[in-house]
Design a protein around this motif. Sequence first.
Motif, short mmCIF file in Angstrom:
data_model
loop_
_atom_site.label_atom_id
_atom_site.label_comp_id
_atom_site.label_asym_id
_atom_site.label_seq_id
_atom_site.Cartn_x
_atom_site.Cartn_y
_atom_site.Cartn_z
N GLY A 196 0.80 -1.21 0.00
CA GLY A 196 0.00 0.00 0.00
C GLY A 196 0.84 1.26 0.00
N ALA A 228 -3.87 -4.86 -6.65
CA ALA A 228 -3.25 -3.83 -5.81
C ALA A 228 -3.52 -2.44 -6.38
CB ALA A 228 -1.74 -4.07 -5.72
N ALA A 256 -3.56 0.64 -3.99
CA ALA A 256 -2.99 1.70 -3.18
C ALA A 256 -1.54 1.98 -3.53
CB ALA A 256 -3.10 1.31 -1.70
N THR A 257 -0.73 0.93 -3.68
CA THR A 257 0.67 1.13 -3.99
C THR A 257 0.81 1.90 -5.29
OG1 THR A 257 0.98 -1.06 -3.04
CG2 THR A 257 2.88 -0.04 -4.08
N GLU A 298 -5.13 0.85 5.34
CA GLU A 298 -5.93 0.56 4.15
C GLU A 298 -6.29 1.84 3.41
OE1 GLU A 298 -8.77 -0.69 1.32
OE2 GLU A 298 -9.09 0.87 2.82
N THR A 340 -7.77 1.90 -0.36
CA THR A 340 -8.76 1.88 -1.44
C THR A 340 -10.19 2.10 -0.94
OG1 THR A 340 -7.32 0.26 -2.44
CG2 THR A 340 -9.46 0.59 -3.46
N GLY A 344 -4.99 5.81 5.72
CA GLY A 344 -4.47 5.49 4.39
C GLY A 344 -4.59 6.66 3.41
#
Lengths: 289, 260, 352
Positions: free
Chosen positions: A115, A225, A227-228, B201, B203, B214
């Motif tokens: 992330g 994935a 967020a990363t 987190e 997303t 996040g």
Amino acid sequence: MVNRAASRRRIDLRWVGLLPFAVFAGLFLILPTLYIVVGAFRTPQGGFTFQNILDLNTPSIRSAYWVSIKVSFLSALFGCLIGFGMAAAITVGGLPKRIREPLLTFSGVASNFAGVPLAFAFIATIGPAGLITLWLRQDFGINLRAYGWNLLSTPGLIVTYLFFQIPLMVLIITPALDGLRREWREAASILGASAWQYWRMVGLPILFPSLLGTMALLFANAFGAVATAIALTGPSLNIAPILLFAQIRGDVLGSPNLGYALALGMIVITGLANALYIWLRTRSERWLK
Amino acid sequence: MMRVWAWGALLFGCMYFALPLIGMTEFSLSMRRGEYSFDAYRVVLADPRFQATFAYSVVMALVTIAFGVLLVVPTAYWVRLKLPKARPWVEFITLLPLVIPAIVVVFGYIRLYNTSSVLPLTGSVMGTNLLLMFGYATLALPYMYRSVDTGLRTIDVATLTEAAQSLGAGWVTILGRVILPNVLASVLSGAFLTFAIVIGEFTMAALLDRPAFGPYMQILGANRAYEPAALAVIAFGITWACMGLIGLVNRFSRHTQAKR
Amino acid sequence: MGFLDLDRLEKSFNETRVVRDFSLSVEKGEFVSFLGPSGCGKTTTLRMIAGFETPTSGAIRIGGQDVVNVKPNRRNIGMVFQSYALFPNLTVAQNVAFGLKVSGAPRDRIAARVDEMLAMIGLPDLGGRYPFQLSGGQQQRVALARALAPAPQVLLLDEPLSALDAQIRVSLRSEIRAIQQKLGITTIYVTHDQEEALSMSDRIVVMHKGIADQVGTPSEIYNSPATRFVASFIGTLNQVDAVVEDPANGTVEVGGQRLVLGRALGRARGARVALAVRPQALRIGAPGPGEVGLSARVVETQFLGAVQRIVVDLGGAPLSLDAFNRAGAHLPQTGSQVTLSAAAEDVLVLVD
């Protein structure tokens, strides 16, 4: 008659115990997913259509999927190779036993370190002003940028993803390597096989389903994935999850149903990868039972 | 020969892991020009938005853990005790979140629970918080369920239940005072893993537009240079602590079991 | 000098000496068993012959050539493992072909040899199966065929039957022995099962705490055990302590009674020895010519089906003797005094 009614009621009661779980899974896992899947086959007016799926075939969406698949595949492939090398080193490589536990513990941490913070770590290291970038430029006169290196690109994404892909591979494949019995190696050796012949004819074929299966899992892992990628490149990089992210936020595709189709495509790809993983796993377990 | 390759592979891997960690640490200490300092950490920790979002995510994690335990422990117990037939299905469902990307699930939430739907959860702040918590619970479901189920496998569920029933215990007592203490190590493992997942987190929180840690990190990353590195170090520390606690819990439970 | 020579072999793991001063000469075509309890060093010795362990000192010669520094894959030895160790990813035929394939044999020769081997073990139709589709007994036969296919100079078997059911164990025992005799292959067989060792071997090495206690044919081992350990490990044997009174004519004192064995003992007067006698060598009744007799008190009688076992007390030591359970044979009363007789040559004098 009475008996049958009673037994039927008992069966009903047993299933009641699953009700909370069923309601939760239904409302917050299955129904939302089904909504997307069904929506992918509907017109804005509510009719049935394949048009949304067909509409995915634009250069931009095609390229988003393609780049996503490429990044996921390559990060899974390299993750597999390097992770396998490390797992083999601590299991069959004859290294001191003390190394094993710390490496596995670290892998547990690193595979969960994904992330946004992971992206920051890589920006600080090999980003434009990162530790290694500056070090190479100042002390060795090597300008990474001049060699075409850019962290905010697909190769950069792959290098970053590897940070959680490699440890995940180590965690999954180490038990499989432990499953290679010493007697197989000895039997091969006493039959005249060299170490290389053993690995080619026995060791690797036995591990092959696990290796390929884990690679499918790593692929799915990288494919979903978000967020990363966003933290690393912002909305600029055109890969499927980022495109979907932008679509959910602001309907960049101009059609909600096309968004569903885009999401459906992602489910199909990760679903296939996982199905491959499960299938190969059962295969290898059949051998080793 | 073999050993040379083994050391090579190991060293390469360790370099790969070590460099970004060194990089982010070094970067996080370099805010003041020419010397190392904790300025970046000071700035971050003093930022009210950091405090607010971090607190929000901690609370979300704790609520998710509580909900997850209440949902998973009775379910896994019930499946083991009464419904072994349902086990493959329940297991399949618990693994689904690994197959369906989180972004797809949250996409479904947004459309399914919008203001014009039967269950307009996104219509209110509390409703959205609740929805996010359910989302986190699905993310954590595979880990939580597997952890608890593994714990249940090591104890004789049927015998313990019958023993408790013969002493007059009801279901709540059995679950809370017999089963839960026996699988506490597994539950705690699942809980720490859930914490590690939820705390950073991005997303789901971003798409549901909640002020979580996040999205805060991501926004900060887009605008600042040194603070994100400090955040990365903090986040890595939290992940490490969670994994360390899992290891500790497991080791501790192994000891108590060995003594028995 | 034999075909396979072990010369003063020693193996230590850290401070523990697992195998000590082990010397053995095995003739070509001979079937030798290493027999002993677990941890006696028999498997370690076998693994040194295979090349999986390096001796701390000593030599291993096959056909006159020292192989201590030769790698396992160059020793031309066949080995069967306790756990079969069949390659799970290869079919039965591919498993059997493995040794020939890695040595680069031509394809048609491999195919012919595989057929020959599968016919020999009586599984000619199972070549296409995978190991997980076979029973334990079938797997172990395939393992034997795989070990023999490259025509090794020496065959090593490491407790090959211990994972199998009792019935299959017995039938496979004679099968292995028959194949070994047909091929005339020099064989070392490791086992903890005395019945296996006694029924299959040309010679047996009884091992105890890393030392070869006795080497001999099955009948030598059974009938004249050299040490207390061998005596107690092989079959049931009565042991009583005795003191030598006259070594020249073999007079010993047992529980206050005098026994004249009529042979020289080679021990000093006054030496403490153990006398041993098999239960079936003892009978109740006065001694005849060439026999010795002792008086003892009956402690209990056990009914064992075909055999009646009578336990008597001789100066504080329990002694059992077996009598066939014939109709009309009457058993002595518990507590009564009886006279036991045995042929003097059946009474063994053991060293520690």
